[in-house]
Design a protein around this motif. Structure first.
Motif, PDB file in Angstrom:
ATOM      1  N   THR A  42       0.829  -1.208   0.000  1.00 32.28           N
ATOM      2  CA  THR A  42       0.000   0.000   0.000  1.00 32.28           C
ATOM      3  C   THR A  42       0.858   1.251   0.000  1.00 32.28           C
ATOM      4  OG1 THR A  42      -1.756  -1.174   1.171  1.00 32.28           O
ATOM      5  CG2 THR A  42      -1.810   1.231   1.241  1.00 32.28           C
ATOM      6  N   LEU A  43       1.891   1.278   0.841  1.00 30.46           N
ATOM      7  CA  LEU A  43       2.771   2.445   0.893  1.00 30.46           C
ATOM      8  C   LEU A  43       3.513   2.656  -0.423  1.00 30.46           C
ATOM      9  CD1 LEU A  43       4.204   2.136   4.520  1.00 30.46           C
ATOM     10  CD2 LEU A  43       2.440   3.712   3.672  1.00 30.46           C
ATOM     11  N   LEU A  44       3.989   1.573  -1.030  1.00 37.15           N
ATOM     12  CA  LEU A  44       4.661   1.695  -2.326  1.00 37.15           C
ATOM     13  C   LEU A  44       3.707   2.188  -3.406  1.00 37.15           C
ATOM     14  CD1 LEU A  44       6.972  -1.460  -2.378  1.00 37.15           C
ATOM     15  CD2 LEU A  44       7.654   0.941  -2.192  1.00 37.15           C
ATOM     16  N   THR A  45       2.478   1.715  -3.377  1.00 36.82           N
ATOM     17  CA  THR A  45       1.486   2.152  -4.356  1.00 36.82           C
ATOM     18  C   THR A  45       1.172   3.626  -4.196  1.00 36.82           C
ATOM     19  OG1 THR A  45       0.516  -0.060  -4.408  1.00 36.82           O
ATOM     20  CG2 THR A  45      -0.851   1.747  -5.217  1.00 36.82           C
ATOM     21  N   ILE A  46       1.013   4.081  -2.961  1.00 36.81           N
ATOM     22  CA  ILE A  46       0.742   5.505  -2.710  1.00 36.81           C
ATOM     23  C   ILE A  46       1.927   6.359  -3.167  1.00 36.81           C
ATOM     24  CG2 ILE A  46       0.425   7.223  -0.890  1.00 36.81           C
ATOM     25  CD1 ILE A  46      -1.236   5.102   0.611  1.00 36.81           C
ATOM     26  N   ALA A  47       3.147   5.923  -2.847  1.00 41.45           N
ATOM     27  CA  ALA A  47       4.333   6.683  -3.240  1.00 41.45           C
ATOM     28  C   ALA A  47       4.484   6.730  -4.756  1.00 41.45           C
ATOM     29  CB  ALA A  47       5.575   6.069  -2.604  1.00 41.45           C
ATOM     30  N   LEU A  48       4.294   5.607  -5.419  1.00 41.70           N
ATOM     31  CA  LEU A  48       4.416   5.572  -6.871  1.00 41.70           C
ATOM     32  C   LEU A  48       3.331   6.419  -7.534  1.00 41.70           C
ATOM     33  CD1 LEU A  48       5.889   4.396  -9.313  1.00 41.70           C
ATOM     34  CD2 LEU A  48       4.267   2.497  -9.255  1.00 41.70           C
ATOM     35  N   THR A  49       2.120   6.360  -7.014  1.00 44.07           N
ATOM     36  CA  THR A  49       1.039   7.176  -7.563  1.00 44.07           C
ATOM     37  C   THR A  49       1.353   8.654  -7.397  1.00 44.07           C
ATOM     38  OG1 THR A  49      -0.551   5.432  -7.036  1.00 44.07           O
ATOM     39  CG2 THR A  49      -1.438   7.624  -7.455  1.00 44.07           C
ATOM     40  N   GLY A  50       1.887   9.031  -6.258  1.00 48.25           N
ATOM     41  CA  GLY A  50       2.270  10.427  -6.038  1.00 48.25           C
ATOM     42  C   GLY A  50       3.359  10.871  -6.997  1.00 48.25           C
ATOM     43  N   ARG A  51       4.364  10.028  -7.202  1.00 56.20           N
ATOM     44  CA  ARG A  51       5.449  10.371  -8.127  1.00 56.20           C
ATOM     45  C   ARG A  51       4.930  10.522  -9.557  1.00 56.20           C
ATOM     46  NH1 ARG A  51       9.693  12.689  -5.861  1.00 56.20           N
ATOM     47  NH2 ARG A  51      10.403  11.476  -4.102  1.00 56.20           N
ATOM     48  N   ILE A  52       4.058   9.610  -9.965  1.00 52.57           N
ATOM     49  CA  ILE A  52       3.489   9.701 -11.313  1.00 52.57           C
ATOM     50  C   ILE A  52       2.649  10.965 -11.441  1.00 52.57           C
ATOM     51  CG2 ILE A  52       1.840   8.630 -12.905  1.00 52.57           C
ATOM     52  CD1 ILE A  52       2.899   5.910 -11.920  1.00 52.57           C
TER      53      ILE A  52
END
Length: 123
Positions: free
Chosen positions: A104-114
């Motif tokens: 979940t944390l990786l998904t949130i971080a990746l979504t934010g970066r994108i």
């Protein structure tokens, strides 16, 4: 509405055929969804001024609305899986919880970066 349902099922069929013939690691319905999305994007690119009271195919919007209305029914298999595999979930709760939290944390971080990348790119 029959036309929209036919388009959805044909896209799913095409995705299944592609997934099985090419031995892809992606499920057929996901490939079908990408095919439908791509065809809708291409249709808008090549005929942007065409009048569209509906998303392109007569009844496609109605079918999508009907499916989204009953989306909660798709959670029934997940609930049954929790009940059936309860002992395994109880035994492996720590690694599974860790995997869920990290994912979940990786998904949130990746979504934010994108999102940041796209916002910078768009202006």
């Amino acid at each position: 509405m029959i036309g929209g349902l036919t388009v959805l099922l044909l896209c799913q069929l095409a995705g299944e055929v592609l997934a099985r013939t090419m031995a892809l690691p992606v499920p057929g319905p996901v490939i079908g969804m990408v095919l439908l999305f791509t065809s809708l994007l291409l249709r808008d690119r090549f005929a942007p001024d065409a009048p569209r009271p509906d998303p392109g195919v007569p009844g496609l919007g109605q079918v999508a609305d009907a499916l989204l209305t009953h989306l909660g029914l798709l959670f029934i298999p997940a609930g049954v899986g929790v009940v059936v595999y309860g002992p395994q979930l109880a035994r492996w709760w720590a690694p599974m919880s860790l995997a869920i939290v990290i994912g979940t944390l990786l998904t949130i971080a990746l979504t934010g970066r994108i999102a940041q990348f796209l916002m910078r790119r768009m202006g």
